[in-house]
Design a protein around this motif. Structure first.
Motif, PDB file in Angstrom:
ATOM      1  N   ARG A  92       6.965 -17.748  57.092  1.00  0.00           N
ATOM      2  CA  ARG A  92       6.034 -16.800  57.456  1.00  0.00           C
ATOM      3  C   ARG A  92       6.819 -15.501  57.799  1.00  0.00           C
ATOM      4  N   LEU A  93       8.260 -15.260  57.367  1.00  0.00           N
ATOM      5  CA  LEU A  93       8.759 -14.155  57.730  1.00  0.00           C
ATOM      6  C   LEU A  93       8.891 -13.684  59.130  1.00  0.00           C
ATOM      7  N   GLN A  94       8.809 -14.562  60.169  1.00  0.00           N
ATOM      8  CA  GLN A  94       9.012 -14.362  61.588  1.00  0.00           C
ATOM      9  C   GLN A  94      10.507 -14.844  62.189  1.00  0.00           C
ATOM     10  N   GLY A  95      11.031 -13.496  62.329  1.00  0.00           N
ATOM     11  CA  GLY A  95      12.465 -13.806  62.460  1.00  0.00           C
ATOM     12  C   GLY A  95      12.580 -14.097  64.144  1.00  0.00           C
ATOM     13  N   ARG A  96      11.936 -13.423  64.924  1.00  0.00           N
ATOM     14  CA  ARG A  96      12.000 -13.643  66.377  1.00  0.00           C
ATOM     15  C   ARG A  96      10.637 -13.848  67.011  1.00  0.00           C
ATOM     16  N   LYS A  97      10.544 -14.375  68.320  1.00  0.00           N
ATOM     17  CA  LYS A  97       9.163 -14.407  68.933  1.00  0.00           C
ATOM     18  C   LYS A  97       8.481 -13.451  69.238  1.00  0.00           C
ATOM     19  N   THR A  98       7.100 -13.844  69.150  1.00  0.00           N
ATOM     20  CA  THR A  98       6.106 -12.682  69.511  1.00  0.00           C
ATOM     21  C   THR A  98       5.279 -13.044  70.875  1.00  0.00           C
ATOM     22  N   GLY A  99       5.714 -14.029  71.550  1.00  0.00           N
ATOM     23  CA  GLY A  99       5.192 -14.349  72.526  1.00  0.00           C
ATOM     24  C   GLY A  99       5.975 -14.625  73.662  1.00  0.00           C
ATOM     25  N   GLY A 100       5.517 -15.414  74.849  1.00  0.00           N
ATOM     26  CA  GLY A 100       6.534 -15.715  75.594  1.00  0.00           C
ATOM     27  C   GLY A 100       7.366 -16.703  75.368  1.00  0.00           C
ATOM     28  N   ALA A 101       8.531 -16.809  76.444  1.00  0.00           N
ATOM     29  CA  ALA A 101       9.890 -17.794  76.117  1.00  0.00           C
ATOM     30  C   ALA A 101       9.343 -19.023  76.075  1.00  0.00           C
ATOM     31  N   PHE A 102       8.126 -19.385  76.585  1.00  0.00           N
ATOM     32  CA  PHE A 102       7.784 -20.996  76.429  1.00  0.00           C
ATOM     33  C   PHE A 102       6.270 -21.200  75.586  1.00  0.00           C
ATOM     34  N   ASN A 103       6.047 -20.142  74.991  1.00  0.00           N
ATOM     35  CA  ASN A 103       4.887 -20.307  73.985  1.00  0.00           C
ATOM     36  C   ASN A 103       5.594 -20.609  72.426  1.00  0.00           C
ATOM     37  N   LEU A 104       5.461 -21.875  72.311  1.00  0.00           N
ATOM     38  CA  LEU A 104       6.299 -22.276  71.256  1.00  0.00           C
ATOM     39  C   LEU A 104       5.595 -22.314  69.991  1.00  0.00           C
ATOM     40  N   ALA A 105       4.141 -21.824  69.969  1.00  0.00           N
ATOM     41  CA  ALA A 105       3.588 -21.545  68.734  1.00  0.00           C
ATOM     42  C   ALA A 105       3.893 -19.944  68.330  1.00  0.00           C
ATOM     43  N   LYS A 106       4.424 -19.210  69.142  1.00  0.00           N
ATOM     44  CA  LYS A 106       4.598 -17.929  68.702  1.00  0.00           C
ATOM     45  C   LYS A 106       6.286 -17.653  68.731  1.00  0.00           C
ATOM     46  N   TRP A 107       6.862 -18.958  68.614  1.00  0.00           N
ATOM     47  CA  TRP A 107       8.625 -18.853  68.377  1.00  0.00           C
ATOM     48  C   TRP A 107       8.720 -18.432  66.910  1.00  0.00           C
ATOM     49  N   GLY A 108       9.787 -17.608  67.096  1.00  0.00           N
ATOM     50  CA  GLY A 108      10.276 -17.325  65.566  1.00  0.00           C
ATOM     51  C   GLY A 108      11.627 -18.302  65.326  1.00  0.00           C
ATOM     52  N   MET A 109      12.048 -17.876  63.877  1.00  0.00           N
ATOM     53  CA  MET A 109      13.184 -18.636  63.470  1.00  0.00           C
ATOM     54  C   MET A 109      14.383 -18.772  64.465  1.00  0.00           C
ATOM     55  N   ALA A 110      14.657 -17.480  65.023  1.00  0.00           N
ATOM     56  CA  ALA A 110      16.032 -17.505  66.040  1.00  0.00           C
ATOM     57  C   ALA A 110      15.901 -18.565  67.080  1.00  0.00           C
ATOM     58  N   GLU A 111      14.486 -18.542  67.610  1.00  0.00           N
ATOM     59  CA  GLU A 111      14.508 -19.342  68.948  1.00  0.00           C
ATOM     60  C   GLU A 111      14.488 -21.027  68.417  1.00  0.00           C
ATOM     61  N   TRP A 112      14.119 -21.218  67.573  1.00  0.00           N
ATOM     62  CA  TRP A 112      13.924 -22.497  67.098  1.00  0.00           C
ATOM     63  C   TRP A 112      15.508 -22.951  66.520  1.00  0.00           C
ATOM     64  N   PHE A 113      16.205 -22.024  66.024  1.00  0.00           N
ATOM     65  CA  PHE A 113      17.593 -22.642  65.594  1.00  0.00           C
ATOM     66  C   PHE A 113      18.504 -22.425  66.625  1.00  0.00           C
ATOM     67  N   LEU A 114      17.978 -21.576  67.665  1.00  0.00           N
ATOM     68  CA  LEU A 114      18.979 -21.724  68.961  1.00  0.00           C
ATOM     69  C   LEU A 114      18.718 -23.144  69.729  1.00  0.00           C
ATOM     70  N   LEU A 115      17.562 -23.551  69.653  1.00  0.00           N
ATOM     71  CA  LEU A 115      17.365 -24.932  70.264  1.00  0.00           C
ATOM     72  C   LEU A 115      17.988 -26.119  69.460  1.00  0.00           C
ATOM     73  N   SER A 116      17.982 -25.932  67.691  1.00  0.00           N
ATOM     74  CA  SER A 116      18.417 -26.775  66.978  1.00  0.00           C
ATOM     75  C   SER A 116      20.183 -26.844  67.398  1.00  0.00           C
ATOM     76  N   TYR A 117      20.739 -25.424  67.675  1.00  0.00           N
ATOM     77  CA  TYR A 117      22.083 -25.318  67.884  1.00  0.00           C
ATOM     78  C   TYR A 117      22.530 -26.139  69.058  1.00  0.00           C
ATOM     79  N   ALA A 118      21.364 -25.887  70.150  1.00  0.00           N
ATOM     80  CA  ALA A 118      21.940 -26.617  71.339  1.00  0.00           C
ATOM     81  C   ALA A 118      21.876 -28.304  71.379  1.00  0.00           C
ATOM     82  N   LEU A 119      20.870 -28.686  70.488  1.00  0.00           N
ATOM     83  CA  LEU A 119      20.534 -30.253  70.267  1.00  0.00           C
ATOM     84  C   LEU A 119      21.980 -30.521  69.689  1.00  0.00           C
ATOM     85  N   GLY A 120      22.535 -29.982  68.395  1.00  0.00           N
ATOM     86  CA  GLY A 120      23.696 -30.024  67.645  1.00  0.00           C
ATOM     87  C   GLY A 120      24.893 -30.277  68.446  1.00  0.00           C
ATOM     88  N   ALA A 121      25.010 -28.991  69.379  1.00  0.00           N
ATOM     89  CA  ALA A 121      26.060 -29.146  70.246  1.00  0.00           C
ATOM     90  C   ALA A 121      26.283 -30.017  71.416  1.00  0.00           C
TER      91      ALA A 121
END
Lengths: 214, 139
Positions: A92-121
């Motif tokens: 949906r071409l959303q790179g970054r979050k549009t809501g608060g840090a803990f509002n998962l529904a508003k998270w963009g690609m960068a936030e989800w990939f950062l979480l995936s990065y943490a889990l992979g690490a």
């Protein structure tokens, strides 16, 4: 004029214009196909050594910490889930979050990939702890055939995970560097997710072979 | 694209049958032992075929239509669409290749050389990935 093979000057509308499949996505899948055969070689090494020295396998697999590896596996599978949410955001071409840090529904690609990065690490760190424990118990890459097979298969997989982590960072960086998140950035995110899911599936195969089948 | 998918399905079935036949043949030949190298390679070749066939089939369904190259009545210029962004020229792959070369040389000759290669590799990788995100051609 029957033998002339140059293109016609008058436009022919016989073939309707279609939006072509993404060449980057198709190319990535073909490359991952070659990666399937790379891991086929590693699996062949493992099974061959296992069949030639069953006694060694019986003794050395006793030292594996299956519950630790199971926890690690669950973390890696969860990272694939979060990665897919990142892809949905990218689509949906959303790179970054549009809501608060803990509002998962508003998270963009960068936030989800950062979480995936943490889990992979966490997964890679878990692997390192496991390696350290195994070396402590006398299973090293040069100690015997089991050690070689174990560290080659899981080690090449861990190197692939590390490569995926670097790809995550570069993809997140693009989301921040670009002026307007577009289809090119979405394509980057999608192909990185293909790679990540592939590495995840390979790990499930390795886990079943090394820790369950033994 | 549908034809490509079907071709890979045929390959997948062929490799699956080969895997079964090979395993059985080796099992008879070696008195009840499985020959793992060929068995694993053939099974994963079948998986490779399924993997590509499934993806191409899904892609063909997804974009809905027939590509010009799959039509008998299409012209060359029908298959000339916008297919993405390609760099017209770039020095970064050259530096990237050079950095990997220095690292490989380090592994072969002396590890200290690899420590020179790693920073160059990092610079070249970041430069390559972000070439069209900064400067005159930033998007």
């Amino acid at each position: 004029m029957g033998c002339v093979t140059s293109t016609s000057i008058s436009p022919n509308s016989a073939a309707p214009v279609v939006s072509r499949p993404n060449v980057v996505a198709v190319g990535t899948i073909v490359w991952l196909g070659s990666e399937v055969m790379f891991f086929a070689g590693l699996f062949a090494i493992y099974f061959t050594l296992r069949s030639t020295s069953p006694g060694l396998w019986g003794a050395e697999t006793e030292k594996l910490n299956v519950s630790w590896a199971l926890g690690n596996t669950i973390i890696l599978v969860l990272s694939s889930v979060t990665c897919q949410f990142g892809v949905f955001a990218a689509e949906r071409l959303q790179g970054r979050k549009t809501g608060g840090a803990f509002n998962l529904a508003k998270w963009g690609m960068a936030e989800w990939f950062l979480l995936s990065y943490a889990l992979g690490a966490i997964f890679v760190c878990g692997q390192i702890v496991e390696y350290a424990n195994l070396v402590h118990d006398g299973v090293a890459i040069s100690s015997n055939a089991y050690g070689s097979a174990f560290y080659l298969t899981t080690g090449f997989h861990a190197m692939h995970v590390t490569g995926g982590l670097i790809a995550f960072l570069l993809t997140i960086g693009r989301a921040f560097a670009v002026k307007k998140f577009g289809h090119k950035e979405a394509t980057t995110a999608i192909v990185v997710s293909y790679y990540w899911h592939f590495v995840d599936v390979v790990w499930i195969g390795l886990f079943l072979v090394i820790y369950i089948l033994k | 694209m549908r034809a490509n998918s079907i071709l890979f399905w045929i390959l997948a079935v062929f490799f699956a049958l080969s895997a079964a036949g090979y395993t059985f043949w080796a099992w008879i030949y070696y008195d009840g032992k499985i020959e793992w190298v060929g068995t694993v390679a053939l099974i994963l070749s079948a998986i490779l075929g399924v993997f590509l066939a499934f993806f191409l089939g899904r892609t063909a369904k997804g974009f809905g239509g027939v590509l010009p190259e799959d039509r008998l009545d299409a012209n060359i210029d029908d298959g000339d669409p916008e297919i993405g962004h390609f760099s017209p020229w770039s020095w970064w792959p050259f530096f990237l290749g050079g950095a990997v070369g220095i690292m490989a040389l380090g592994l072969a000759v002396g590890v200290w050389i690899a420590f020179i290669g790693v920073p160059i590799l990092l610079v070249a990788l970041v430069g390559w990935v972000y070439e069209y995100y900064r400067g005159y051609f930033a998007r």
